[in-house]
Enzyme design. Structure first.
Site, PDB file in Angstrom:
ATOM      1  N   CYS A  26       0.867  -1.174   0.000  1.00  0.00           N
ATOM      2  CA  CYS A  26       0.000   0.000   0.000  1.00  0.00           C
ATOM      3  C   CYS A  26       0.906   1.226   0.000  1.00  0.00           C
ATOM      4  O   CYS A  26       2.107   1.114   0.220  1.00  0.00           O
ATOM      5  CB  CYS A  26      -0.870   0.022   1.235  1.00  0.00           C
ATOM      6  SG  CYS A  26      -1.849  -1.467   1.431  1.00  0.00           S
ATOM      7  N   ARG A  38       1.577   1.796  -5.907  1.00  0.00           N
ATOM      8  CA  ARG A  38       1.764   0.759  -4.890  1.00  0.00           C
ATOM      9  C   ARG A  38       0.473   0.009  -4.558  1.00  0.00           C
ATOM     10  O   ARG A  38       0.497  -1.016  -3.878  1.00  0.00           O
ATOM     11  CB  ARG A  38       2.303   1.383  -3.595  1.00  0.00           C
ATOM     12  CG  ARG A  38       3.605   2.113  -3.768  1.00  0.00           C
ATOM     13  CD  ARG A  38       4.049   2.688  -2.453  1.00  0.00           C
ATOM     14  NE  ARG A  38       4.342   1.637  -1.514  1.00  0.00           N
ATOM     15  CZ  ARG A  38       5.498   1.009  -1.402  1.00  0.00           C
ATOM     16  NH1 ARG A  38       6.499   1.352  -2.190  1.00  0.00           N
ATOM     17  NH2 ARG A  38       5.671   0.056  -0.523  1.00  0.00           N
ATOM     18  N   TRP A  44      -3.702  -1.673  -1.435  1.00  0.00           N
ATOM     19  CA  TRP A  44      -3.676  -2.915  -2.223  1.00  0.00           C
ATOM     20  C   TRP A  44      -4.223  -3.972  -1.283  1.00  0.00           C
ATOM     21  O   TRP A  44      -3.584  -4.347  -0.303  1.00  0.00           O
ATOM     22  CB  TRP A  44      -2.247  -3.237  -2.641  1.00  0.00           C
ATOM     23  CG  TRP A  44      -2.133  -4.401  -3.578  1.00  0.00           C
ATOM     24  CD1 TRP A  44      -2.348  -4.390  -4.926  1.00  0.00           C
ATOM     25  CD2 TRP A  44      -1.760  -5.746  -3.246  1.00  0.00           C
ATOM     26  NE1 TRP A  44      -2.145  -5.651  -5.441  1.00  0.00           N
ATOM     27  CE2 TRP A  44      -1.783  -6.501  -4.434  1.00  0.00           C
ATOM     28  CE3 TRP A  44      -1.413  -6.390  -2.062  1.00  0.00           C
ATOM     29  CZ2 TRP A  44      -1.464  -7.847  -4.479  1.00  0.00           C
ATOM     30  CZ3 TRP A  44      -1.105  -7.746  -2.105  1.00  0.00           C
ATOM     31  CH2 TRP A  44      -1.129  -8.460  -3.306  1.00  0.00           C
ATOM     32  N   ASN A  99       0.568  -0.386   6.139  1.00  0.00           N
ATOM     33  CA  ASN A  99       0.978  -1.155   4.973  1.00  0.00           C
ATOM     34  C   ASN A  99       1.659  -2.408   5.485  1.00  0.00           C
ATOM     35  O   ASN A  99       2.606  -2.321   6.254  1.00  0.00           O
ATOM     36  CB  ASN A  99       1.954  -0.327   4.120  1.00  0.00           C
ATOM     37  CG  ASN A  99       2.616  -1.158   3.027  1.00  0.00           C
ATOM     38  OD1 ASN A  99       2.065  -2.155   2.580  1.00  0.00           O
ATOM     39  ND2 ASN A  99       3.798  -0.744   2.604  1.00  0.00           N
ATOM     40  N   GLY A 100       1.172  -3.581   5.083  1.00  0.00           N
ATOM     41  CA  GLY A 100       1.761  -4.833   5.550  1.00  0.00           C
ATOM     42  C   GLY A 100       0.667  -5.797   5.944  1.00  0.00           C
ATOM     43  O   GLY A 100      -0.498  -5.616   5.569  1.00  0.00           O
ATOM     44  N   GLU A 106      10.369 -12.563 -20.884  1.00  0.00           N
ATOM     45  CA  GLU A 106      10.035 -11.195 -20.483  1.00  0.00           C
ATOM     46  C   GLU A 106       8.930 -10.613 -21.364  1.00  0.00           C
ATOM     47  O   GLU A 106       8.033  -9.920 -20.878  1.00  0.00           O
ATOM     48  CB  GLU A 106      11.306 -10.326 -20.514  1.00  0.00           C
ATOM     49  CG  GLU A 106      11.095  -8.854 -20.206  1.00  0.00           C
ATOM     50  CD  GLU A 106      10.495  -8.561 -18.828  1.00  0.00           C
ATOM     51  OE1 GLU A 106      10.355  -9.475 -18.005  1.00  0.00           O
ATOM     52  OE2 GLU A 106      10.144  -7.391 -18.607  1.00  0.00           O
ATOM     53  N   LYS A 132       5.387  -9.195 -19.925  1.00  0.00           N
ATOM     54  CA  LYS A 132       4.896  -7.828 -20.172  1.00  0.00           C
ATOM     55  C   LYS A 132       3.485  -7.867 -20.722  1.00  0.00           C
ATOM     56  O   LYS A 132       2.614  -7.116 -20.296  1.00  0.00           O
ATOM     57  CB  LYS A 132       5.781  -7.084 -21.193  1.00  0.00           C
ATOM     58  CG  LYS A 132       7.070  -6.478 -20.747  1.00  0.00           C
ATOM     59  CD  LYS A 132       7.008  -5.437 -19.690  1.00  0.00           C
ATOM     60  CE  LYS A 132       6.957  -6.027 -18.301  1.00  0.00           C
ATOM     61  NZ  LYS A 132       8.120  -6.103 -17.520  1.00  0.00           N
ATOM     62  N   GLU A 158       0.784  -9.214 -18.026  1.00  0.00           N
ATOM     63  CA  GLU A 158       0.488  -8.406 -16.839  1.00  0.00           C
ATOM     64  C   GLU A 158      -0.293  -7.134 -17.155  1.00  0.00           C
ATOM     65  O   GLU A 158      -1.045  -6.663 -16.306  1.00  0.00           O
ATOM     66  CB  GLU A 158       1.753  -8.095 -16.038  1.00  0.00           C
ATOM     67  CG  GLU A 158       2.715  -7.154 -16.701  1.00  0.00           C
ATOM     68  CD  GLU A 158       3.952  -6.889 -15.854  1.00  0.00           C
ATOM     69  OE1 GLU A 158       3.869  -6.976 -14.632  1.00  0.00           O
ATOM     70  OE2 GLU A 158       4.999  -6.591 -16.447  1.00  0.00           O
ATOM     71  N   HIS A 182       7.441 -30.937 -26.908  1.00  0.00           N
ATOM     72  CA  HIS A 182       7.251 -31.760 -25.709  1.00  0.00           C
ATOM     73  C   HIS A 182       5.938 -31.434 -24.989  1.00  0.00           C
ATOM     74  O   HIS A 182       5.760 -31.808 -23.841  1.00  0.00           O
ATOM     75  CB  HIS A 182       8.435 -31.589 -24.764  1.00  0.00           C
ATOM     76  CG  HIS A 182       9.725 -32.000 -25.393  1.00  0.00           C
ATOM     77  ND1 HIS A 182      10.012 -33.311 -25.718  1.00  0.00           N
ATOM     78  CD2 HIS A 182      10.782 -31.266 -25.821  1.00  0.00           C
ATOM     79  CE1 HIS A 182      11.204 -33.372 -26.286  1.00  0.00           C
ATOM     80  NE2 HIS A 182      11.695 -32.140 -26.372  1.00  0.00           N
ATOM     81  N   LYS A 237       3.420  -2.222  -7.518  1.00  0.00           N
ATOM     82  CA  LYS A 237       4.818  -2.084  -7.923  1.00  0.00           C
ATOM     83  C   LYS A 237       5.787  -2.769  -6.969  1.00  0.00           C
ATOM     84  O   LYS A 237       6.798  -3.294  -7.379  1.00  0.00           O
ATOM     85  CB  LYS A 237       5.138  -0.579  -8.014  1.00  0.00           C
ATOM     86  CG  LYS A 237       6.510  -0.259  -8.540  1.00  0.00           C
ATOM     87  CD  LYS A 237       6.606  -0.522 -10.015  1.00  0.00           C
ATOM     88  CE  LYS A 237       7.969  -0.199 -10.588  1.00  0.00           C
ATOM     89  NZ  LYS A 237       8.143  -0.861 -11.889  1.00  0.00           N
TER      90      LYS A 237
HETATM   91  C1  F6R Z   1       6.964  -7.091 -13.981  1.00  0.00           C
HETATM   92  C2  F6R Z   1       7.390  -6.620 -12.687  1.00  0.00           C
HETATM   93  C3  F6R Z   1       7.567  -7.620 -11.587  1.00  0.00           C
HETATM   94  C4  F6R Z   1       8.835  -7.284 -10.786  1.00  0.00           C
HETATM   95  C5  F6R Z   1       8.965  -8.213  -9.569  1.00  0.00           C
HETATM   96  C6  F6R Z   1      10.229  -7.938  -8.777  1.00  0.00           C
HETATM   97  O1  F6R Z   1       6.875  -6.043 -14.896  1.00  0.00           O
HETATM   98  O2  F6R Z   1       7.596  -5.468 -12.488  1.00  0.00           O
HETATM   99  O3  F6R Z   1       7.624  -8.905 -12.088  1.00  0.00           O
HETATM  100  O4  F6R Z   1       9.939  -7.414 -11.627  1.00  0.00           O
HETATM  101  O5  F6R Z   1       7.855  -8.042  -8.738  1.00  0.00           O
HETATM  102  O6  F6R Z   1      10.259  -6.628  -8.316  1.00  0.00           O
HETATM  103  P1  F6R Z   1      11.597  -5.965  -7.815  1.00  0.00           P
HETATM  104  O7  F6R Z   1      12.510  -5.850  -8.975  1.00  0.00           O
HETATM  105  O8  F6R Z   1      11.186  -4.640  -7.266  1.00  0.00           O
HETATM  106  O9  F6R Z   1      12.160  -6.880  -6.765  1.00  0.00           O
END
Ligand code: F6R
Length: 608
Positions: free
Chosen positions: A2, A27, A75, A101-102, A481, A485, A488, A504, A603
């Site tokens: 959060c 967040r 969140w 937050n937590g 990757e 992208k 998500e 396979h 994030k």
């Molecule tokens: C995808 C994304 C997440 C982060 C993951 C790790 O676009 O952003 O998969 O890469 O949550 O986050 P960090 O790098 O902050 O540890």
């Protein structure tokens, strides 16, 4: 996961509080709320949904000057998304307000105990227990009361607490969830990260676990859980406020994709010269690397894991150095084989990801030296690591990692090259790859120039429900990757596979409704990749490929293609990243989704 922002002081109004909160919306964006303390009264305004929902409910308040306030963007973990479950939460009397937050792990036990004592709960959250516990324990000193309450909480928290009996005072505390405090002129602030603070001050103090801060008009004081005062100088942050603005772009994600030329420059400058690595943060490790190092372990999550995988391939392919990599949430529970001869590399943009943090703790406990590659200065993972390389890319606000992914790979390759150099395993191939990394800003400018073409391409694929990304070796890391992208931010079911694995199992999924995105690297196994594309075509699946300029085969074999300038195979995951990112971004827009705030995500992932 959060966002918390609050302040005590003079001169700010409700709009300032809301503006600060907006900087933290990445967040969590399930709901938002504020508590304003005025003349021994606390007013709460909270609303399900984005911050603008809250804002549009209280237009008459925006200009109102306030002296003590808490703000929260949620969140959801415990309790659904609703007005009632939004923070701030209050006690039974309305004299206490808290933001959290937590996760309070023993909240059920505490809640039942409080209910037995006559407390009435208004939400389903774990957080509300804190407000009632403050009510129950308060006897004229909020700091002492909060310290007492904290001793009873299990789990993770960053909190802000106010009480009408102690106006112009916020008590803040941290265990496991990030919290930063700061004092500007006539104002003291707390926040989940520095972005809402930068407008008022660039000197900040990151709370450590078990620390409590008392914020008043006259600044802040730090305490430990026994109530002892702690003296610690603030650290200076170089980012400026404009870095956390959209600057004319439609979304942070778009801005951050287009920032990659400059981000790569900032990440690599002074760390690389004419293909020779020179990372000063690694100097203290020279002797360890030359004489003791036997194994490298990489620990990370999500996109950071994909960057780590590229490094593993880079090190094993070019210098035959043994590198293991594990997703942090697995690493924690798999009894990894690490010791004093292991270098553990933790990769985390935010520096707060709980799984990665726990991985760091386990690695250190087993005697490994931990080197962290991180973007957020002063965040928890770097503070708990033995060495840190900061990425210097400026804040990344969009939930999907973009510029930090490419910066991570660039830095990790330079680290890998440095290790190879000290172990006498450096080669011309490594040097060539590093020289191209030095030229990446220019290269990225070229690839970003294809944005219109990529936008057109995304129109042909935005309507599918599924998509498969395939590649081999470095192309495979890029496929993973690319798929992440897309899934998500567009919610299309996208998965990355090694192209050789199709036969396979995964190939059974393919038909004309299931397109494939192929990463065609110009390397010694390209012909095998071409065969895989032909297998896909034989199942009538539509194929779009990213390949290297001049590749005539791709043009004839695939339905759609983007050709990028020639690059070393190791550089391929970097080179194709802007294409993958822009493709996902445009698909999300065409599906009328907000790429900056994908559903169910946040994030910074500070829960397990
Ligand atoms: C995808 C994304 C997440 C982060 C993951 C790790 O676009 O952003 O998969 O890469 O949550 O986050 P960090 O790098 O902050 O540890």
């Amino acid at each position: 996961m959060c966002g918390i922002f609050g302040f005590v002081g003079e001169g700010l109004n409700v709009q300032d509080l809301i503006n600060g909160l907006k900087k933290l919306e990445y967040r969590g964006y399930d709901s938002a709320g504020i508590a304003i303390e005025n003349e021994k009264n606390i007013s709460i305004y909270k609303k399900e949904g984005r911050i603008y929902n809250l804002e549009s409910e209280i237009p008459q308040l925006m200009e109102k000057k306030i002296s003590t306030a808490l703000g929260h963007t949620r969140w959801a973990t415990h309790g659904g998304v609703s007005d009632q479950n939004s923070h701030p939460h209050t006690d039974c009397t309305g004299k206490v307000a808290i933001i959290h937050n937590g996760i309070i792990e023993n909240f059920q036990y505490l809640r039942e105990k409080l209910i037995k004592n006559g407390h009435i709960f208004k939400s389903e959250t774990d957080s509300e227990v804190i407000a009632h516990m403050v009510e129950e324990n308060y006897s004229g000193n909020l700091l002492e009361c909060v310290i007492k309450v904290l001793h009873e909480l299990n789990g993770a928290y960053a909190i802000g607490v106010i009480h009408t009996d102690e106006p112009n005072c916020i008590i803040a505390a941290r265990k496991g969830s990030p919290l930063v405090i700061s004092a500007g002129s006539n104002i003291s602030m707390l926040a989940s990260d520095v972005t809402p603070i930068l407008r008022y001050s660039k000197d900040v103090n990151f709370l450590n676990d078990g620390e409590i801060a008392k914020l008043t008009n006259n600044g802040y004081e730090l305490y430990d859980l026994q109530g002892n005062k702690i003296e610690r100088k603030p650290i200076h942050i170089n980012w400026d406020e404009a870095c956390a603005e959209r600057s004319g772009y439609n979304h942070f994600m778009e801005k951050e994709i287009f920032e990659q030329p400059i981000a790569i420059k900032s990440a690599t400058i002074g760390r690389l010269k004419d293909g020779i690595p020179c990372i000063k943060e690694l100097e203290p490790l020279k002797d360890f690397i030359e004489t003791k190092l036997e194994k490298i372990y990489i620990v990370a999550c999500g996109t950071a894991y994909h960057a780590g995988l590229a490094m593993k391939y880079f090190m094993q392919y070019y210098s035959n150095i043994d590198v293991s990599i594990e997703v942090a949430s697995e690493f924690r529970y798999m009894n990894p084989k690490i010791d004093g001869k292991t270098l553990t590399i933790a990769i985390s943009q935010s520096g707060e990801t709980l799984d990665t943090l726990e991985g760091v703790r386990i690695a250190r406990k087993n005697g490994s030296h931990v080197l962290t590659v991180c973007n957020v200065v002063g965040s928890t993972i770097p503070r708990e690591s033995d060495s840190v390389i900061y990425m210097n890319t400026g804040p990344e606000i969009g939930v999907a990692a973009t510029k930090t992914y490419t910066a991570q790979i660039a830095i990790l390759y330079i680290v890998g090259a440095q290790i190879a150099l000290w172990k006498n395993l450096y080669s011309e191939d490594i040097k060539n790859a590093l020289c191209q990394i030095e030229n990446l800003p220019e290269y990225f400018n070229t690839v970003l120039g294809y944005s219109q073409k990529i936008k057109e391409l995304s129109k042909s694929y935005c309507g599918y429900r599924n998509m498969m990304y395939i590649g081999r070796r470095f192309g495979y890391t890029a496929a993973l990757e690319g798929a992440l992208k897309l899934k998500e931010i567009s919610y299309i079911n996208a998965t990355g596979y090694q192209a050789g694995e199709l036969k396979h199992g995964p190939i059974a999924l393919l038909d004309q409704e299931f397109p494939v995105f192929a990463m065609v690297c110009d390397d010694d196994i390209k012909e095998k990749m071409i065969s895989n594309i032909m297998e896909v075509k034989a199942r009538k699946a539509r194929v779009v490929a990213v390949g290297i300029e001049g590749d005539e085969k791709i043009k004839t074999l695939t339905d759609d293609y983007i050709l990028i300038p020639k690059c070393e195979q190791a550089v391929f995951p970097l080179a194709v990243a802007p294409v993958m990112q822009l493709f996902a971004y445009n698909v999300a827009l065409l599906r009328e989704l907000d790429p900056d705030k994908p559903r169910n995500l946040a994030k910074s992932v500070t829960v397990e």
